[in-house]
Scaffold this active site. Sequence first.
Site, PDB file in Angstrom:
ATOM      1  N   ARG A 170      31.658  43.229  52.389  1.00 57.62           N
ATOM      2  CA  ARG A 170      32.691  43.561  53.389  1.00 57.62           C
ATOM      3  C   ARG A 170      32.216  44.509  54.475  1.00 57.62           C
ATOM      4  NH1 ARG A 170      35.110  43.909  48.651  1.00 57.62           N
ATOM      5  NH2 ARG A 170      35.650  41.825  47.988  1.00 57.62           N
ATOM      6  N   THR A 215      30.724  44.614  46.380  1.00 53.80           N
ATOM      7  CA  THR A 215      31.076  43.778  47.529  1.00 53.80           C
ATOM      8  C   THR A 215      31.728  44.602  48.638  1.00 53.80           C
ATOM      9  OG1 THR A 215      33.203  43.254  46.497  1.00 53.80           O
ATOM     10  CG2 THR A 215      31.404  41.677  46.168  1.00 53.80           C
ATOM     11  N   GLY A 231      33.821  43.995  39.082  1.00 51.01           N
ATOM     12  CA  GLY A 231      33.443  43.492  37.771  1.00 51.01           C
ATOM     13  C   GLY A 231      34.543  43.524  36.725  1.00 51.01           C
ATOM     14  N   ALA A 232      35.760  43.895  37.108  1.00 49.20           N
ATOM     15  CA  ALA A 232      36.816  44.062  36.103  1.00 49.20           C
ATOM     16  C   ALA A 232      37.285  42.740  35.498  1.00 49.20           C
ATOM     17  CB  ALA A 232      38.005  44.824  36.689  1.00 49.20           C
ATOM     18  N   GLU A 233      36.777  41.614  35.990  1.00 45.31           N
ATOM     19  CA  GLU A 233      37.015  40.349  35.283  1.00 45.31           C
ATOM     20  C   GLU A 233      36.058  40.210  34.114  1.00 45.31           C
ATOM     21  OE1 GLU A 233      38.132  40.320  38.681  1.00 45.31           O
ATOM     22  OE2 GLU A 233      39.856  40.241  37.362  1.00 45.31           O
ATOM     23  N   THR A 289      37.966  48.906  38.252  1.00 46.40           N
ATOM     24  CA  THR A 289      36.908  49.035  39.250  1.00 46.40           C
ATOM     25  C   THR A 289      37.458  49.309  40.647  1.00 46.40           C
ATOM     26  OG1 THR A 289      36.939  46.632  39.362  1.00 46.40           O
ATOM     27  CG2 THR A 289      35.197  47.649  38.059  1.00 46.40           C
ATOM     28  N   ASP A 354      46.192  41.304  36.555  1.00 45.33           N
ATOM     29  CA  ASP A 354      45.162  41.478  37.594  1.00 45.33           C
ATOM     30  C   ASP A 354      45.766  42.080  38.854  1.00 45.33           C
ATOM     31  OD1 ASP A 354      42.725  41.438  38.876  1.00 45.33           O
ATOM     32  OD2 ASP A 354      42.744  39.289  39.317  1.00 45.33           O
ATOM     33  N   LYS A 381      48.357  44.094  45.087  1.00 51.07           N
ATOM     34  CA  LYS A 381      48.599  42.720  44.639  1.00 51.07           C
ATOM     35  C   LYS A 381      49.979  42.531  44.021  1.00 51.07           C
ATOM     36  CE  LYS A 381      43.980  41.013  43.264  1.00 51.07           C
ATOM     37  NZ  LYS A 381      43.282  40.540  42.026  1.00 51.07           N
ATOM     38  N   CYS A 650      32.948  29.759  41.247  1.00 49.94           N
ATOM     39  CA  CYS A 650      32.129  29.307  42.384  1.00 49.94           C
ATOM     40  C   CYS A 650      32.448  27.867  42.773  1.00 49.94           C
ATOM     41  CB  CYS A 650      30.636  29.403  42.049  1.00 49.94           C
ATOM     42  SG  CYS A 650      30.019  31.086  41.878  1.00 49.94           S
TER      43      CYS A 650
HETATM   44 CA    CA Z   1      40.481  41.387  39.490  1.00 51.35          CA
END
Ligand code: CA
Length: 720
Positions: A170, A215, A231-233, A289, A354, A381, A650
């Site tokens: 970003r 990112t 990375g929280a997934e 994160t 999430d 979110k 992806c």
């Molecule tokens: Ca997430």
Amino acid sequence: MTFLLHDKHPESVCSGINPLKQLLIIVVFVGLTACNEPSSSSEPQAGETPIQSRDDSRPGDVTAARIVATDDEPGNWLAHGRDFGEQRYSPLEDINRDNVTRLGLAWETGTNSTRGLEATPIIVDGVMYTTSTWSRVMALDAKSGAVLWQYDPEVQKSWAKRLCCDVVNRGVAVSEGVVYVGTLDGFLIALDAASGAVKWRVDTLIDRDRYYSITGAPRVVKGKVIIGNGGAEFNVRGYVSAYDKSSGALDWRFFTVPGSAEGPFEHDELALAAPTWDPDSNFEGVGGTAWDSMAYDPELDLLYVGTGNGSPWSQYARSPSGGDNLFLASIIALDPDNGEMAWHYQTTPGDAWDYTATQHMILADLDIDGTPRKVLMQAPKNGFFYVLDRVTGKVISAEKYVFTNWASHVNLETGRPEPTGLGDYSLQERYVYPSVAGGHNWQPMSFSRKTGLVYIPSRDIGWVHNETGDKWFEYGVDNADELLTGQEPPENSGYLKAWDPVKQQLAWQMILPNVWNGGALSTAGGLVFHGTASGHFYALNDETGEVLLDLFTGTGMIAAPVTYSVDGVQYVVIMAGWGGPAFNTLAGDEALLKYRNSGRVLAFKLDGGDVPLPPAVPPRGPFPQPPDISASAEILEQGRILFVYNCGGCHGMYGSTPMLPDLRRLSHEKHDLFKQIVLEGLYEPLGMASFAGDLSEAEVDAIQAYVVQLSREAVATQTE
Ligand code: CA
């Protein structure tokens, strides 16, 4: 390493009439062939007058004082959100409602990428610093688009499997002649703003075996470079770090979640957080994160950081006894000198959906009920637009800005949302609004000081959650009616919403067919600019939402535009290239299915030229018959779940995205190589990581059977 560039406009570089640019070029190109034809297809329309600069400045000479006084030099865009409060409002008004129809292309520069571009460019004294895929950095002449230097951190392509949402970045921070970038593989790197040469490089990761990434754009505050990670997934533990901007030495680190139930704790705030967790939680990686948003108030001397979701998503699995799970999904206010927390506000206690609070935060002074208030605004979110007192962290107001069914309202006494129960999937599957994509995600908002409105890139979609997590990456489900009994959600839509933060209500909205579009910019010209997935670049009347300009570029956009001026000419620029999480929402899309997703920097000005369309996607012909591989329904379902977890991020949850080859069209030859590709890294140089150690041969067989099944369905329907 630093890449030495082929200049895109040889005559303007080599003719010797452009002093500052020549200086930059000489610094970079000394001893090299600088005037080769570019590999990029772009054609800048460079003028021949010297670029604007302060005579005494070095390249990238951004200081805190300049950012604080940024309105004194509206031609620059010195920091990520333009100012420390991240308002993304420009006082430039040469381009305005009366003349914006004359906007056309000033220049374009290719980024040599086909995946998502999310960066906000920084513009300092006629030079643009931006990033593209794989954390690559570019410095461009902001007037011509000519590339001054590029830096490629050479992230290993296998790192792609550690990312939830594409090989994106970003943007950079620029300070006193240095450009700072965080890389996908977790390094923070300082580059010489004049040459792109590496000054220092530090590893920000506490564990390189875990699926961390960076990112987000760093911010520079009080001599420190601040950066978090993603990375929280993937079961990591969130933190934000501050590095000395000169040396790269770690100054402080704030963990957003505890690393154990009983300590010892790295810092005192974790003693406050630990009792809000089930003591048997897997504290090696419970999420939180800080992967994107920050803001800074120089007067209060507070650094605000947004934190992410819990890991795994299901709180019933993550912290079975419940609790708030601090500091997930929170806004935390830190002392930038030492990382000590002044206050925290948790948007979603016990997050199970999430619902990150990493979304863009805007600092502003608003008049509320006749009282001037220092506020922080965020549309995380979870579907509520928050106005907080940024001195204390107390919520002033919060209202739903999109369809939201998991909570009815925010109790202003307690500051807590009131759950409806419709988000509780501990006992039954639920269709929850907003989805994991969020009512709003990382795409930057903009606050117009002229209209007092906040422009929010947003969406209405829901998501199926269940305790087993096997519906990851799924929405638009067949049994929606059953799951949504008594509720009436709107159609899946994207929006640009103009939100009145004082009245906490919608002023107007633009409805968009795709749910994943670009960020916003507002200007004193009475305009709001934004780009869409469908390749349209719009200028709207900031008061009414009337579309004043619709430029079709053919390139899907998710980044936010910025504006600047050079030699008295105002430009609007955006990184064009669609990507991010591979939501399958492209049917019939105007840009994404017809044109190659070739990344490019697009700069516009009044009386510019036509925007060339990207190369068309070649005719694909009918879907070919897949090889004769069959499997039981049970194996296919196993393959589907494995696919969405391991591949869908992806390749799209149904095997198709505009960014990568359509797996439903895999040839028989590629199917023969399936195991070598997935388990032996045959295509690793192309970015297809090996999943050896993650997947067994039997599991790869199940995935392949599912891909074949997707191909059969495509053959039957012949639908892209
Ligand atoms: Ca997430």
